[in-house]
Motif scaffolding. Sequence first.
Motif, PDB file in Angstrom:
ATOM      1  N   ALA A  95       1.569  -9.602 -18.117  1.00  0.00           N
ATOM      2  CA  ALA A  95       2.823  -9.316 -18.810  1.00  0.00           C
ATOM      3  C   ALA A  95       3.457  -8.002 -18.365  1.00  0.00           C
ATOM      4  O   ALA A  95       4.663  -7.965 -18.077  1.00  0.00           O
ATOM      5  CB  ALA A  95       2.595  -9.327 -20.326  1.00  0.00           C
ATOM      6  N   PRO A  96       2.705  -6.879 -18.283  1.00  0.00           N
ATOM      7  CA  PRO A  96       3.332  -5.643 -17.802  1.00  0.00           C
ATOM      8  C   PRO A  96       3.901  -5.776 -16.392  1.00  0.00           C
ATOM      9  O   PRO A  96       5.001  -5.290 -16.114  1.00  0.00           O
ATOM     10  CB  PRO A  96       2.181  -4.624 -17.852  1.00  0.00           C
ATOM     11  N   TRP A  97       3.181  -6.406 -15.483  1.00  0.00           N
ATOM     12  CA  TRP A  97       3.671  -6.541 -14.116  1.00  0.00           C
ATOM     13  C   TRP A  97       4.866  -7.479 -14.046  1.00  0.00           C
ATOM     14  O   TRP A  97       5.787  -7.263 -13.262  1.00  0.00           O
ATOM     15  CB  TRP A  97       2.547  -7.033 -13.200  1.00  0.00           C
ATOM     16  N   ALA A  98       4.855  -8.500 -14.892  1.00  0.00           N
ATOM     17  CA  ALA A  98       6.019  -9.394 -14.939  1.00  0.00           C
ATOM     18  C   ALA A  98       7.237  -8.659 -15.491  1.00  0.00           C
ATOM     19  O   ALA A  98       8.351  -8.791 -14.973  1.00  0.00           O
ATOM     20  CB  ALA A  98       5.694 -10.617 -15.790  1.00  0.00           C
ATOM     21  N   GLU A  99       7.041  -7.880 -16.543  1.00  0.00           N
ATOM     22  CA  GLU A  99       8.150  -7.127 -17.137  1.00  0.00           C
ATOM     23  C   GLU A  99       8.769  -6.168 -16.125  1.00  0.00           C
ATOM     24  O   GLU A  99       9.988  -5.965 -16.095  1.00  0.00           O
ATOM     25  CB  GLU A  99       7.638  -6.344 -18.352  1.00  0.00           C
ATOM     26  N   GLN A 100       7.945  -5.607 -15.255  1.00  0.00           N
ATOM     27  CA  GLN A 100       8.429  -4.641 -14.264  1.00  0.00           C
ATOM     28  C   GLN A 100       8.938  -5.306 -12.982  1.00  0.00           C
ATOM     29  O   GLN A 100       9.316  -4.605 -12.037  1.00  0.00           O
ATOM     30  CB  GLN A 100       7.305  -3.657 -13.932  1.00  0.00           C
ATOM     31  N   GLY A 101       8.943  -6.626 -12.961  1.00  0.00           N
ATOM     32  CA  GLY A 101       9.478  -7.329 -11.799  1.00  0.00           C
ATOM     33  C   GLY A 101       8.569  -7.323 -10.590  1.00  0.00           C
ATOM     34  O   GLY A 101       9.046  -7.500  -9.461  1.00  0.00           O
ATOM     35  N   LEU A 102       7.273  -7.150 -10.789  1.00  0.00           N
ATOM     36  CA  LEU A 102       6.334  -7.066  -9.676  1.00  0.00           C
ATOM     37  C   LEU A 102       5.770  -8.420  -9.263  1.00  0.00           C
ATOM     38  O   LEU A 102       5.214  -8.548  -8.167  1.00  0.00           O
ATOM     39  CB  LEU A 102       5.174  -6.130 -10.030  1.00  0.00           C
ATOM     40  N   LEU A 103       5.885  -9.424 -10.134  1.00  0.00           N
ATOM     41  CA  LEU A 103       5.308 -10.730  -9.863  1.00  0.00           C
ATOM     42  C   LEU A 103       6.390 -11.800  -9.744  1.00  0.00           C
ATOM     43  O   LEU A 103       7.439 -11.715 -10.396  1.00  0.00           O
ATOM     44  CB  LEU A 103       4.321 -11.125 -10.971  1.00  0.00           C
ATOM     45  N   LEU A 104       6.104 -12.811  -8.939  1.00  0.00           N
ATOM     46  CA  LEU A 104       7.030 -13.925  -8.737  1.00  0.00           C
ATOM     47  C   LEU A 104       6.757 -15.013  -9.770  1.00  0.00           C
ATOM     48  O   LEU A 104       5.608 -15.458  -9.912  1.00  0.00           O
ATOM     49  CB  LEU A 104       6.832 -14.501  -7.324  1.00  0.00           C
ATOM     50  N   PRO A 105       7.755 -15.484 -10.503  1.00  0.00           N
ATOM     51  CA  PRO A 105       7.532 -16.632 -11.390  1.00  0.00           C
ATOM     52  C   PRO A 105       7.118 -17.849 -10.567  1.00  0.00           C
ATOM     53  O   PRO A 105       7.683 -18.119  -9.503  1.00  0.00           O
ATOM     54  CB  PRO A 105       8.896 -16.842 -12.054  1.00  0.00           C
TER      55      PRO A 105
END
Length: 466
Positions: free
Chosen positions: A107-117
């Motif tokens: 969740a933190p990495w997704a919130e920061q835009g670091l991971l690809l959906p």
Amino acid sequence: MERFWFIVRCLTASLLAIALLSFLALVRPDAYQGEPGKTTIQLWHVWGGPILERFEQGIRRFHELHPAIHIRSLYVPNDLSNNQKFYTAVIGNCAPDVVFVDGPQVAPWAEQGLLLPLDDLLKQRGIDLEKFSAEFFEPCWKQCVYRGRVYAITYCADPNFALFWNKDAFESAIAAGEIPPGTLDPDKAPATLEELDRWNHAITKFEGTGPNRRLVRLGLVPWGVYGRANSIFTWGWAFGGEFYDAENFKVTANHPKIVEALEWMCEYGRRYDPERVSALQSTFGSAEQNPFILGRQAIQLLHLSGLDDLDRYAPRLRYGMGPIPQPPGGELNSSWVGGWTLAIPATVSDPRRLEAALDYILWACAEAEGTTVEVRSIRNFPAWKPAPFFEEARKDPRMGIYVQILESAKHQRPVMAAQAYYMSELDRAVDRAVRGVVTPQAALDEATRRTQEYLDKMLARYGGRP
């Protein structure tokens, strides 16, 4: 003198920056020569030490089954407090094609835009997300979904936790008359928290009087379940509490049932004194001198990996295993799940590398042979329910208990953008309350307030609430 230390700090920061940039220069995906005729992808993994060779055997098996793909794997540890390399790699467009992500980091990495959906990639494969999600244990799937999108697939599942008790220690205490016969049955797991309390108080032993009174044997240490934050998660859920309202982005560490759980933990602190408990535990420095193995701490909650230590250092020890006892009005067979996931960094855009990355993720996380090979390499459980490994595990009495715990698990750490900060606040709250610095209510009120403030700032910084 102040100027001297200022210069030292500046030089240290500069050297660290140079070292990090040098590291990234070495691990850039385009810095590697690809295998001729193959799509080469880079994988950052977290498996060092004796696990590394077994893990690499799994990579080699993947190569045999997918000859058009070559994986270059690199050991790059990360956890909730050590992930600067990955941050910098994504920002500098030097990220790998596949990365291991600890479940609470998703969740933190997704919130920061670091991971690809992954939703669109999975749908392009013809995968029905609703049906696919049902193939995973629910907490294992939920930790990978943030703001309605899938950012990772769970690679391994940690069933947290099984209750262990040292039968030899209890039987010795009964034989010595320290526990009256008929008080408890060491061959039968305590089913309720009241029964567990009785076991604890019966096995605990002091020597001496007054200020020289020394704790020489005890039962469970409620705040010692792999750290204070994990301890309050474990007992808070067992008592029936909830730590986070995901729909409203609301931190609920001061939920009444969590306060009740911490009050119970603090009662142990008042009875046995955290300083005396620490003194007893610190007497034993190595794994083979584990207080549980030696009978000095007769009850513990253990992760699956605890079986390896018992096999290695105490193969003749007689012990019992069971689920977490139920508190009054609490959750029956309460448990929760942790574990590593696999994800694709947000900067990966080459279609061939994306396809190859997803091939490996699906093979390792959601295919029969992949889950079997991978789970054997790291000695853990897959998160994919159809995995053939479970047929074998259920036949093993010890592993079977962990399978039951995994199947009944309802919780995972809160899927939220401030996970690491939340855990540090929970750790602080439990420590201060158990030592009697503040009341459980005050400690958890403060943890709730501080984490909420941090979470609100983080959400505002990265786009705000939906």
